[in-house]
Design a protein around this motif. Structure first.
Motif, PDB file in Angstrom:
ATOM      1  N   MET A   1       0.848  -1.193   0.000  1.00 24.85           N
ATOM      2  CA  MET A   1       0.000   0.000   0.000  1.00 24.85           C
ATOM      3  C   MET A   1       0.883   1.242   0.000  1.00 24.85           C
ATOM      4  N   SER A   2       0.594   2.180  -0.890  1.00 19.36           N
ATOM      5  CA  SER A   2       1.362   3.412  -0.968  1.00 19.36           C
ATOM      6  C   SER A   2       1.120   4.259   0.277  1.00 19.36           C
ATOM      7  N   HIS A   3       2.163   5.018   0.688  1.00 24.09           N
ATOM      8  CA  HIS A   3       2.028   5.929   1.820  1.00 24.09           C
ATOM      9  C   HIS A   3       1.768   7.352   1.360  1.00 24.09           C
ATOM     10  N   ARG A   4       1.585   7.529   0.057  1.00 24.38           N
ATOM     11  CA  ARG A   4       1.265   8.859  -0.462  1.00 24.38           C
ATOM     12  C   ARG A   4      -0.194   9.174  -0.164  1.00 24.38           C
ATOM     13  N   PRO A   5      -0.549  10.440   0.080  1.00 21.67           N
ATOM     14  CA  PRO A   5      -1.968  10.779   0.249  1.00 21.67           C
ATOM     15  C   PRO A   5      -2.712  10.586  -1.066  1.00 21.67           C
ATOM     16  N   VAL A   6      -4.018  10.426  -0.970  1.00 27.31           N
ATOM     17  CA  VAL A   6      -4.845  10.127  -2.154  1.00 27.31           C
ATOM     18  C   VAL A   6      -5.801  11.287  -2.409  1.00 27.31           C
ATOM     19  N   ALA A   7      -5.812  11.737  -3.657  1.00 22.19           N
ATOM     20  CA  ALA A   7      -6.773  12.748  -4.095  1.00 22.19           C
ATOM     21  C   ALA A   7      -7.749  12.106  -5.070  1.00 22.19           C
ATOM     22  N   LEU A   8      -9.032  12.351  -4.851  1.00 22.58           N
ATOM     23  CA  LEU A   8     -10.063  11.918  -5.788  1.00 22.58           C
ATOM     24  C   LEU A   8     -10.421  13.128  -6.649  1.00 22.58           C
ATOM     25  N   ILE A   9     -10.266  12.979  -7.967  1.00 25.02           N
ATOM     26  CA  ILE A   9     -10.513  14.069  -8.905  1.00 25.02           C
ATOM     27  C   ILE A   9     -11.605  13.650  -9.877  1.00 25.02           C
ATOM     28  N   LEU A  24      -1.908  15.637 -13.001  1.00 28.06           N
ATOM     29  CA  LEU A  24      -0.459  15.633 -13.232  1.00 28.06           C
ATOM     30  C   LEU A  24       0.263  16.473 -12.194  1.00 28.06           C
ATOM     31  N   SER A  25      -0.300  17.614 -11.846  1.00 28.94           N
ATOM     32  CA  SER A  25       0.333  18.493 -10.869  1.00 28.94           C
ATOM     33  C   SER A  25       0.361  17.854  -9.485  1.00 28.94           C
ATOM     34  N   LEU A  26      -0.732  17.222  -9.082  1.00 25.18           N
ATOM     35  CA  LEU A  26      -0.766  16.569  -7.774  1.00 25.18           C
ATOM     36  C   LEU A  26       0.135  15.335  -7.736  1.00 25.18           C
ATOM     37  N   ALA A  27       0.208  14.591  -8.828  1.00 23.14           N
ATOM     38  CA  ALA A  27       1.110  13.440  -8.876  1.00 23.14           C
ATOM     39  C   ALA A  27       2.550  13.886  -8.669  1.00 23.14           C
ATOM     40  N   ASP A  28       2.908  14.999  -9.308  1.00 28.98           N
ATOM     41  CA  ASP A  28       4.262  15.545  -9.159  1.00 28.98           C
ATOM     42  C   ASP A  28       4.518  16.008  -7.724  1.00 28.98           C
ATOM     43  N   TRP A  31       1.112  12.935  -4.651  1.00 28.93           N
ATOM     44  CA  TRP A  31      -0.197  12.354  -4.398  1.00 28.93           C
ATOM     45  C   TRP A  31      -0.447  11.130  -5.270  1.00 28.93           C
ATOM     46  N   ASP A  32      -1.215  10.168  -4.746  1.00 30.96           N
ATOM     47  CA  ASP A  32      -1.840   9.142  -5.565  1.00 30.96           C
ATOM     48  C   ASP A  32      -3.183   9.663  -6.044  1.00 30.96           C
ATOM     49  N   LEU A  33      -3.703   9.075  -7.139  1.00 34.89           N
ATOM     50  CA  LEU A  33      -4.893   9.632  -7.774  1.00 34.89           C
ATOM     51  C   LEU A  33      -5.973   8.584  -7.997  1.00 34.89           C
ATOM     52  N   ALA A  34      -7.181   8.914  -7.545  1.00 34.41           N
ATOM     53  CA  ALA A  34      -8.392   8.196  -7.935  1.00 34.41           C
ATOM     54  C   ALA A  34      -9.167   9.152  -8.831  1.00 34.41           C
ATOM     55  N   MET A  35      -9.440   8.734 -10.066  1.00 35.79           N
ATOM     56  CA  MET A  35     -10.008   9.656 -11.045  1.00 35.79           C
ATOM     57  C   MET A  35     -11.350   9.134 -11.565  1.00 35.79           C
ATOM     58  N   LEU A  61       1.043   9.663 -15.139  1.00 32.46           N
ATOM     59  CA  LEU A  61       0.898   9.732 -13.688  1.00 32.46           C
ATOM     60  C   LEU A  61       1.706   8.639 -13.002  1.00 32.46           C
ATOM     61  N   GLN A  62       1.669   7.455 -13.560  1.00 38.55           N
ATOM     62  CA  GLN A  62       2.436   6.346 -12.987  1.00 38.55           C
ATOM     63  C   GLN A  62       3.936   6.589 -13.102  1.00 38.55           C
ATOM     64  N   GLU A  63       4.364   7.186 -14.204  1.00 43.59           N
ATOM     65  CA  GLU A  63       5.781   7.526 -14.348  1.00 43.59           C
ATOM     66  C   GLU A  63       6.217   8.552 -13.307  1.00 43.59           C
ATOM     67  N   ALA A  64       5.264   9.371 -12.857  1.00 35.32           N
ATOM     68  CA  ALA A  64       5.557  10.352 -11.807  1.00 35.32           C
ATOM     69  C   ALA A  64       5.544   9.726 -10.418  1.00 35.32           C
ATOM     70  N   GLY A  65       5.264   8.431 -10.337  1.00 35.69           N
ATOM     71  CA  GLY A  65       5.291   7.728  -9.068  1.00 35.69           C
ATOM     72  C   GLY A  65       3.955   7.524  -8.402  1.00 35.69           C
ATOM     73  N   ALA A  66       2.857   7.909  -9.071  1.00 34.03           N
ATOM     74  CA  ALA A  66       1.533   7.828  -8.463  1.00 34.03           C
ATOM     75  C   ALA A  66       0.878   6.471  -8.719  1.00 34.03           C
TER      76      ALA A  66
END
Length: 251
Positions: A1-9, A24-28, A31-35, A61-66
């Motif tokens: 499980m990632s320890h990054r916070p999650v943003a739902l967009i 893209l900005s939040l991933a950088d 943040w992890d992303l639920a879209m 986004l995945q390349e940015a680590g999300a």
């Protein structure tokens, strides 16, 4: 499980759109992303939508680590917000930020707006916002003070009545959340990005917007994304219950 916070967009389906740029900005920013997206709406509009856009966005986004999840979601249906959160929580930890960049917008004025069009605009832009905000608060488990709600609005009304009126209702819902969710440590703000070039402007309109904007150019999705990123950061936590104009001084 990632320890990054999650943003739902919400409203993420077009590469040139505000929602994708926010992601893209939040991933950088870590943040992890639920879209959530609804391509049938985009496909019905002049600009259209391709599934390849969301696939490419996910790759970036995945390349940015999300860690990334996506769901198709028709926000005109009352149960959809709950389903979006169910899907997000199956893929991620709890949601820390809710960023709402979805909209339904079909131009019509006071005389030409139909009851059906009026109701659809309010279902997507106002009711769904209420239900998403409500679901976010019900499920919020992150540290007090870390929660964020951000929505994207517009003050366009004349000639675009149901869109502008429903966005006005959305503003009130989000600003109410700042007061009602104080005990949870959630901030809630609204951003008005002004006229933003997401593929809908004619060259003539772009020139007019440049002329009447103090910044001397047309707004870009990144301009809005920069502010969302700040509001979602720890440094942005002191900004609360505000309707913020990020439009370059549009007159």
């Amino acid at each position: 499980m990632s320890h990054r916070p999650v943003a739902l967009i919400t409203g993420v389906s077009r590469a040139i759109g505000i929602g994708a740029t926010i992601a893209l900005s939040l991933a950088d920013a870590g943040w992890d992303l639920a879209m959530a997206s609804w391509r049938p709406y985009d496909q019905s509009m002049p600009w259209g939508s391709s599934p390849d856009e969301l696939t490419e966005l996910t790759r970036q986004l995945q390349e940015a680590g999300a860690a990334v999840s996506c769901v198709e979601a028709d926000l005109s249906q009352p149960r959809t917000p709950e389903q979006i959160f169910d899907h997000a929580e199956q893929q991620h930890d709890s949601i820390t930020a809710l960023v709402m960049s979805h909209c339904h917008s079909v131009d019509s004025d006071i005389l030409s707006t139909t009851v059906e069009a009026f109701d659809t605009h309010f279902a997507v832009n106002a009711r769904a916002t209420w239900l998403l905000v409500r679901e976010f608060a019900r499920r919020f488990r992150a540290e007090a003070g870390s929660g964020r709600i951000v929505s994207i609005t517009s003050d366009h009304t004349a000639g675009n009545l149901p869109y502008g009126a429903s966005k006005g209702a959305m503003d009130r819902i989000v600003l109410a959340a700042a007061h009602e969710f104080r005990h949870l440590g959630i901030t809630a703000n609204v951003i008005n990005p002004g006229a933003t070039d997401t593929g809908w402007m004619t060259p003539e309109l772009q020139e007019e917007v440049r002329r009447i904007t103090l910044g001397g150019r047309v707004g870009q999705p990144q301009d809005c994304a920069n502010l969302v990123r700040f509001l979602c950061s720890e440094e942005g936590g002191w900004i609360n219950a505000q309707l913020l104009y990020s439009d370059g001084g549009l007159q």
